[in-house]
Design a protein around this motif. Structure first.
Motif, PDB file in Angstrom:
ATOM      1  N   GLN A 200       0.835  -1.209   0.000  1.00  0.00           N
ATOM      2  CA  GLN A 200       0.000   0.000   0.000  1.00  0.00           C
ATOM      3  C   GLN A 200       0.868   1.257   0.000  1.00  0.00           C
ATOM      4  O   GLN A 200       0.592   2.223  -0.717  1.00  0.00           O
ATOM      5  CB  GLN A 200      -0.915   0.003   1.226  1.00  0.00           C
ATOM      6  CG  GLN A 200      -1.946  -1.108   1.250  1.00  0.00           C
ATOM      7  CD  GLN A 200      -2.762  -1.097   2.535  1.00  0.00           C
ATOM      8  OE1 GLN A 200      -3.066  -0.037   3.082  1.00  0.00           O
ATOM      9  NE2 GLN A 200      -3.105  -2.284   3.033  1.00  0.00           N
ATOM     10  N   TYR A 201       1.940   1.210   0.809  1.00  0.00           N
ATOM     11  CA  TYR A 201       2.810   2.375   0.898  1.00  0.00           C
ATOM     12  C   TYR A 201       3.518   2.641  -0.430  1.00  0.00           C
ATOM     13  O   TYR A 201       3.713   3.806  -0.822  1.00  0.00           O
ATOM     14  CB  TYR A 201       3.847   2.173   1.997  1.00  0.00           C
ATOM     15  CG  TYR A 201       4.878   3.259   2.058  1.00  0.00           C
ATOM     16  CD1 TYR A 201       4.533   4.554   2.477  1.00  0.00           C
ATOM     17  CD2 TYR A 201       6.193   3.018   1.688  1.00  0.00           C
ATOM     18  CE1 TYR A 201       5.481   5.565   2.520  1.00  0.00           C
ATOM     19  CE2 TYR A 201       7.145   4.024   1.726  1.00  0.00           C
ATOM     20  CZ  TYR A 201       6.784   5.291   2.142  1.00  0.00           C
ATOM     21  OH  TYR A 201       7.718   6.299   2.172  1.00  0.00           O
ATOM     22  N   SER A 202       3.866   1.585  -1.166  1.00  0.00           N
ATOM     23  CA  SER A 202       4.566   1.762  -2.440  1.00  0.00           C
ATOM     24  C   SER A 202       3.694   2.490  -3.461  1.00  0.00           C
ATOM     25  O   SER A 202       4.204   3.161  -4.366  1.00  0.00           O
ATOM     26  CB  SER A 202       5.005   0.407  -3.005  1.00  0.00           C
ATOM     27  OG  SER A 202       3.885  -0.374  -3.385  1.00  0.00           O
ATOM     28  N   LYS A 203       2.356   2.367  -3.307  1.00  0.00           N
ATOM     29  CA  LYS A 203       1.430   3.057  -4.212  1.00  0.00           C
ATOM     30  C   LYS A 203       1.228   4.508  -3.805  1.00  0.00           C
ATOM     31  O   LYS A 203       0.819   5.338  -4.622  1.00  0.00           O
ATOM     32  CB  LYS A 203       0.087   2.329  -4.226  1.00  0.00           C
ATOM     33  CG  LYS A 203       0.178   0.885  -4.717  1.00  0.00           C
ATOM     34  CD  LYS A 203      -1.167   0.167  -4.554  1.00  0.00           C
ATOM     35  CE  LYS A 203      -1.056  -1.292  -4.955  1.00  0.00           C
ATOM     36  NZ  LYS A 203      -2.324  -2.045  -4.716  1.00  0.00           N
ATOM     37  N   HIS A 204       1.496   4.800  -2.521  1.00  0.00           N
ATOM     38  CA  HIS A 204       1.324   6.170  -2.009  1.00  0.00           C
ATOM     39  C   HIS A 204       2.537   6.514  -1.129  1.00  0.00           C
ATOM     40  O   HIS A 204       2.422   6.646   0.096  1.00  0.00           O
ATOM     41  CB  HIS A 204       0.032   6.278  -1.197  1.00  0.00           C
ATOM     42  CG  HIS A 204      -1.182   5.814  -1.936  1.00  0.00           C
ATOM     43  ND1 HIS A 204      -1.830   6.583  -2.880  1.00  0.00           N
ATOM     44  CD2 HIS A 204      -1.872   4.627  -1.883  1.00  0.00           C
ATOM     45  CE1 HIS A 204      -2.860   5.923  -3.363  1.00  0.00           C
ATOM     46  NE2 HIS A 204      -2.906   4.724  -2.787  1.00  0.00           N
ATOM     47  N   PRO A 205       3.724   6.652  -1.754  1.00  0.00           N
ATOM     48  CA  PRO A 205       4.973   6.818  -1.001  1.00  0.00           C
ATOM     49  C   PRO A 205       5.073   8.088  -0.166  1.00  0.00           C
ATOM     50  O   PRO A 205       6.013   8.211   0.621  1.00  0.00           O
ATOM     51  CB  PRO A 205       6.044   6.791  -2.101  1.00  0.00           C
ATOM     52  CG  PRO A 205       5.322   7.213  -3.339  1.00  0.00           C
ATOM     53  CD  PRO A 205       3.948   6.667  -3.211  1.00  0.00           C
ATOM     54  N   HIS A 206       4.133   9.015  -0.335  1.00  0.00           N
ATOM     55  CA  HIS A 206       4.187  10.245   0.461  1.00  0.00           C
ATOM     56  C   HIS A 206       3.190  10.230   1.621  1.00  0.00           C
ATOM     57  O   HIS A 206       3.040  11.235   2.320  1.00  0.00           O
ATOM     58  CB  HIS A 206       3.920  11.462  -0.439  1.00  0.00           C
ATOM     59  CG  HIS A 206       4.892  11.592  -1.565  1.00  0.00           C
ATOM     60  ND1 HIS A 206       6.232  11.838  -1.367  1.00  0.00           N
ATOM     61  CD2 HIS A 206       4.708  11.479  -2.913  1.00  0.00           C
ATOM     62  CE1 HIS A 206       6.851  11.893  -2.535  1.00  0.00           C
ATOM     63  NE2 HIS A 206       5.950  11.674  -3.488  1.00  0.00           N
ATOM     64  N   ASP A 207       2.540   9.093   1.805  1.00  0.00           N
ATOM     65  CA  ASP A 207       1.553   8.968   2.883  1.00  0.00           C
ATOM     66  C   ASP A 207       2.261   8.501   4.160  1.00  0.00           C
ATOM     67  O   ASP A 207       2.587   7.322   4.311  1.00  0.00           O
ATOM     68  CB  ASP A 207       0.464   7.967   2.477  1.00  0.00           C
ATOM     69  CG  ASP A 207      -0.722   7.988   3.435  1.00  0.00           C
ATOM     70  OD1 ASP A 207      -0.514   8.235   4.635  1.00  0.00           O
ATOM     71  OD2 ASP A 207      -1.857   7.736   2.978  1.00  0.00           O
ATOM     72  N   GLY A 208       2.490   9.428   5.065  1.00  0.00           N
ATOM     73  CA  GLY A 208       3.206   9.113   6.294  1.00  0.00           C
ATOM     74  C   GLY A 208       2.476   8.117   7.175  1.00  0.00           C
ATOM     75  O   GLY A 208       3.106   7.336   7.894  1.00  0.00           O
ATOM     76  N   GLN A 209       1.146   8.117   7.141  1.00  0.00           N
ATOM     77  CA  GLN A 209       0.383   7.204   7.975  1.00  0.00           C
ATOM     78  C   GLN A 209       0.557   5.766   7.525  1.00  0.00           C
ATOM     79  O   GLN A 209       0.663   4.848   8.341  1.00  0.00           O
ATOM     80  CB  GLN A 209      -1.111   7.570   7.952  1.00  0.00           C
ATOM     81  CG  GLN A 209      -1.969   6.742   8.905  1.00  0.00           C
ATOM     82  CD  GLN A 209      -1.493   6.847  10.346  1.00  0.00           C
ATOM     83  OE1 GLN A 209      -1.333   7.942  10.873  1.00  0.00           O
ATOM     84  NE2 GLN A 209      -1.233   5.706  10.986  1.00  0.00           N
TER      85      GLN A 209
END
Length: 287
Positions: free
Chosen positions: A200-209
């Motif tokens: 999930q983080y790899s799809k939204h690398p700027h999402d700190g949560q």
């Protein structure tokens, strides 16, 4: 290796190695080694002064600290059996060659007793140098860590299937398999969760949560694994041989930022910390 007239003799049996939980003994042997190395560095120049007094102080307790009789300690240094006893009692200034031999054997036997402790310490230092910032490590290496997590989860599930296909009858075997499955379920479920969160983080690398969620999952799995290792410490050698996923799991969690003090200590003592650290480093260089 053996030399006459005060040369070291390393043919004797190894001393009992200290475990990482023997903190008092570790402190004493470490201090003995430090002082012997310090004195030896000066005496090696070919002369000495007050170093004799410092030597008398450590020679007085070396037998107790190293858990070896004075005659055997002297024999291993190629010296007369009464050397350590008389040099302290008579406050003698030993011949330079004998002085260096005595200091050398103290250092060697200290190294022998601390070998497993040193391996674990080196492993921890090496691993911390690779993961000096847990969050940035996950952020920077999330693709590689995610791929490794997927592989480890798959390995764990394959092992669970293998164990299920080998039903046991003996109570000891049944108990052992139950513990194995407990460990494997920690890996299978934990690394699946880590891999999914990192995906999930790899799809939204700027999402700190999302990154924080992945970090929290790593911490939880690390605590679960450390708890399992503490409960099964007496059988750790058998587990590491029987379940190679254990070594990879400890290394992966350490890379991802989990506090793996218990795990790294156990694995380093068994497989050699340097090898595991080099393996992690090789994965990261391949990015």
């Amino acid at each position: 290796m053996s030399e006459l007239n005060g040369g070291l003799q390393f043919g004797g049996p190894h001393l009992t190695r200290l475990r990482n939980d023997q903190t008092d003994q570790i402190a004493r042997v470490t201090e003995l080694r430090r002082e012997a190395e310090s004195i030896k560095a000066i005496v090696s120049r070919g002369y000495y002064g007050n170093e004799a007094k410092r030597f008398w102080a450590i020679a007085k307790n070396a037998s107790f600290v190293l858990d070896i009789a004075n005659p055997e300690l002297a024999q291993r240094a190629g010296l007369g059996s009464s050397f350590f006893t008389t040099v302290v009692r008579d406050k003698r200034n030993p011949k330079l060659q004998n002085f260096l031999a005595a200091l050398g054997v103290i250092v060697e036997l200290s190294n022998d007793r601390l070998r497993d402790v040193d391996a674990a310490t080196d492993f921890g230092k090496g691993l911390r140098s690779l993961i000096s910032d847990p969050i940035s490590s996950l952020s920077r290496d999330h693709v590689e860590i995610s791929q490794l997590a997927v592989s480890l989860a798959r390995m764990a599930r394959d092992e669970i299937v293998r164990i299920a296909a080998e039903p046991a009858n003996h109570p000891d075997t049944i108990a052992r398999q139950k513990k194995e499955v407990e460990l494997l379920e920690i890996f299978a479920e934990g690394f699946d969760r880590i891999a999914n969160l990192l995906s999930q983080y790899s799809k939204h690398p700027h999402d700190g949560q999302l990154l924080a969620n992945a970090e929290n999952a790593v911490v939880i799995v690390g605590k679960q694994l450390n708890g399992w290792l503490q409960s099964n410490a007496s059988e750790i050698a058998d587990w590491a041989i029987r379940l190679p996923v254990l070594v990879g799991g400890v290394a992966a969690l350490g890379w991802a930022g989990a506090n793996m003090v218990v795990g790294t200590t156990a694995v380093a003592a068994l497989v050699g910390g340097k090898k595991v650290v080099e393996a992690i480093g090789a994965v990261r260089k391949a990015r």
